[in-house]
Design a protein around this motif. Structure first.
Motif, PDB file in Angstrom:
ATOM      1  N   PHE A 178       0.912  -1.152   0.046  1.00  0.00           N
ATOM      2  CA  PHE A 178      -0.036   0.072   0.070  1.00  0.00           C
ATOM      3  C   PHE A 178       0.872   1.238   0.019  1.00  0.00           C
ATOM      4  O   PHE A 178       1.905   1.375   0.761  1.00  0.00           O
ATOM      5  CB  PHE A 178      -0.872   0.175   1.171  1.00  0.00           C
ATOM      6  CG  PHE A 178      -1.758   1.137   1.226  1.00  0.00           C
ATOM      7  CD1 PHE A 178      -2.995   1.235   0.460  1.00  0.00           C
ATOM      8  CD2 PHE A 178      -1.826   2.149   2.337  1.00  0.00           C
ATOM      9  CE1 PHE A 178      -3.863   2.180   0.461  1.00  0.00           C
ATOM     10  CE2 PHE A 178      -2.541   3.246   2.048  1.00  0.00           C
ATOM     11  CZ  PHE A 178      -3.895   3.206   1.264  1.00  0.00           C
ATOM     12  N   LEU A 179       0.875   2.160  -0.939  1.00  0.00           N
ATOM     13  CA  LEU A 179       1.423   3.420  -1.272  1.00  0.00           C
ATOM     14  C   LEU A 179       0.541   4.430  -1.226  1.00  0.00           C
ATOM     15  O   LEU A 179      -0.367   4.596  -1.631  1.00  0.00           O
ATOM     16  CB  LEU A 179       2.237   3.196  -2.675  1.00  0.00           C
ATOM     17  CG  LEU A 179       3.318   4.162  -2.877  1.00  0.00           C
ATOM     18  CD1 LEU A 179       4.454   4.251  -1.738  1.00  0.00           C
ATOM     19  CD2 LEU A 179       3.651   4.140  -4.384  1.00  0.00           C
ATOM     20  N   ARG A 180       1.075   5.424  -0.337  1.00  0.00           N
ATOM     21  CA  ARG A 180       0.010   6.684  -0.103  1.00  0.00           C
ATOM     22  C   ARG A 180       0.732   7.970  -0.174  1.00  0.00           C
ATOM     23  O   ARG A 180       1.861   7.862   0.276  1.00  0.00           O
ATOM     24  CB  ARG A 180      -0.541   6.404   1.347  1.00  0.00           C
ATOM     25  CG  ARG A 180      -1.741   7.491   1.738  1.00  0.00           C
ATOM     26  CD  ARG A 180      -2.944   7.423   0.944  1.00  0.00           C
ATOM     27  NE  ARG A 180      -4.137   7.977   1.473  1.00  0.00           N
ATOM     28  CZ  ARG A 180      -4.231   9.201   1.702  1.00  0.00           C
ATOM     29  NH1 ARG A 180      -3.614  10.144   1.152  1.00  0.00           N
ATOM     30  NH2 ARG A 180      -5.483   9.584   2.625  1.00  0.00           N
ATOM     31  N   THR A 181       0.281   8.988  -0.462  1.00  0.00           N
ATOM     32  CA  THR A 181       0.704  10.329  -0.642  1.00  0.00           C
ATOM     33  C   THR A 181      -0.414  10.949  -0.139  1.00  0.00           C
ATOM     34  O   THR A 181      -1.618  10.536   0.027  1.00  0.00           O
ATOM     35  CB  THR A 181       1.383  10.641  -1.853  1.00  0.00           C
ATOM     36  OG1 THR A 181      -0.026  11.159  -2.989  1.00  0.00           O
ATOM     37  CG2 THR A 181       2.157   9.776  -2.727  1.00  0.00           C
ATOM     38  N   GLU A 182      -0.130  12.294   0.036  1.00  0.00           N
ATOM     39  CA  GLU A 182      -1.398  13.252   0.240  1.00  0.00           C
ATOM     40  C   GLU A 182      -2.700  13.393  -0.738  1.00  0.00           C
ATOM     41  O   GLU A 182      -3.746  13.781  -0.422  1.00  0.00           O
ATOM     42  CB  GLU A 182      -1.000  14.719   0.875  1.00  0.00           C
ATOM     43  CG  GLU A 182      -0.529  15.386  -0.309  1.00  0.00           C
ATOM     44  CD  GLU A 182       0.825  15.385  -0.849  1.00  0.00           C
ATOM     45  OE1 GLU A 182       1.215  15.764  -2.086  1.00  0.00           O
ATOM     46  OE2 GLU A 182       1.480  14.158  -0.311  1.00  0.00           O
ATOM     47  N   LYS A 183      -2.118  12.765  -2.012  1.00  0.00           N
ATOM     48  CA  LYS A 183      -2.868  13.067  -3.116  1.00  0.00           C
ATOM     49  C   LYS A 183      -3.626  11.723  -3.521  1.00  0.00           C
ATOM     50  O   LYS A 183      -4.828  11.718  -3.974  1.00  0.00           O
ATOM     51  CB  LYS A 183      -2.278  13.675  -4.346  1.00  0.00           C
ATOM     52  CG  LYS A 183      -1.832  15.146  -3.977  1.00  0.00           C
ATOM     53  CD  LYS A 183      -0.875  15.308  -5.303  1.00  0.00           C
ATOM     54  CE  LYS A 183      -0.150  16.805  -5.261  1.00  0.00           C
ATOM     55  NZ  LYS A 183       0.479  17.038  -6.311  1.00  0.00           N
ATOM     56  N   GLN A 184      -2.775  10.574  -3.400  1.00  0.00           N
ATOM     57  CA  GLN A 184      -3.289   9.465  -3.876  1.00  0.00           C
ATOM     58  C   GLN A 184      -2.897   8.163  -3.131  1.00  0.00           C
ATOM     59  O   GLN A 184      -2.320   7.958  -2.233  1.00  0.00           O
ATOM     60  CB  GLN A 184      -2.931   9.272  -5.435  1.00  0.00           C
ATOM     61  CG  GLN A 184      -3.173  10.394  -6.413  1.00  0.00           C
ATOM     62  CD  GLN A 184      -2.171  10.032  -7.745  1.00  0.00           C
ATOM     63  OE1 GLN A 184      -0.990   9.833  -7.511  1.00  0.00           O
ATOM     64  NE2 GLN A 184      -2.955  10.312  -8.729  1.00  0.00           N
TER      65      GLN A 184
END
Length: 223
Positions: A178-184
């Motif tokens: 699971f890869l997360r940024t503030e956008k996606q």
């Protein structure tokens, strides 16, 4: 003398499941000025819940320079924290329970600050120097969680995903990332005899400052 009026705390109640979308929606939701996290519904220790709350606490500390409170930990979750070396270095956490040292038992998780890390950790090169890595093994599953505040122009998500594909090919592992940024967010289920399949992409409402979060949960497959 003026009186300081404290706002009523926002109560969060996580569950013990490992649904990554549910964890994402809860732990990366909008930050509140005062937060109390009631863990009474989390019956068993969950490395994912602990890794996500570490990330939440760090975002909280950066924004408010204060700590979110965790209460009502059950014995299993307390033990899991006690078996995590270095967790006391996590910023932004206030735990209302006494957490004793577990004598005669080897610690199974390691929490480290990226700025203090000297050893080589997979995917370390994609994260800034300010953040953490949380890794270990629990119930025959391996966990690797990294988090840091990093501006979008300094991120290289295609390279991160490419390296995850290489990591999966070498390990022949089964699990998920699971890869997360503030956008996606990006989710993929790892299968031992298959290459990296389609990514499940979700666009997110931007509620946080720029960051990068990576969670790998996988089992080693016996050849």
């Amino acid at each position: 003398m003026a009186k300081t009026i404290l706002s009523k705390p926002s109560i969060f109640e996580p569950y013990g499941h490992s649904d990554l979308y549910a964890l994402d929606n809860l732990y990366f939701s909008t930050l509140r000025e005062r937060e109390v996290w009631d863990f009474s519904r989390v019956r068993e220790f969950s490395a994912l819940n602990l890794g996500f709350i570490f990330a939440r606490a760090e975002l909280f500390w950066k924004k408010f320079h204060s700590e979110l409170e965790i209460k009502n930990l059950n014995p299993s979750f307390k033990k899991g924290i006690c078996l995590s070396a270095g967790w006391e270095d996590a910023p932004g956490l206030k735990i209302d329970s006494f957490l004793p040292k577990v004598l005669g038992t080897e610690e199974v998780f390691q929490y480290s600050r990226l700025e203090d890390l000297s050893e080589k950790i997979p995917f370390r090169e994609f994260f800034s120097s300010e953040g953490f890595v949380f890794e270990g093994t629990w119930k025959e599953k391996n966990y690797l969680i990294l988090f840091s505040k990093i501006h979008s122009e300094n991120r290289n998500l295609p390279s991160v995903i490419k390296k995850i594909s290489q990591f999966h090919f070498e390990k022949k592992s089964e699990g998920n990332f699971f890869l997360r940024t503030e956008k996606q967010s990006y989710l993929n289920f790892l299968k031992p005899k298959e290459s990296l399949g389609p990514l499940f992409l979700q666009e997110k409402k931007i509620d946080q400052e720029p960051f990068l979060f990576l969670s790998l949960e996988y089992s080693d497959i016996i050849k």
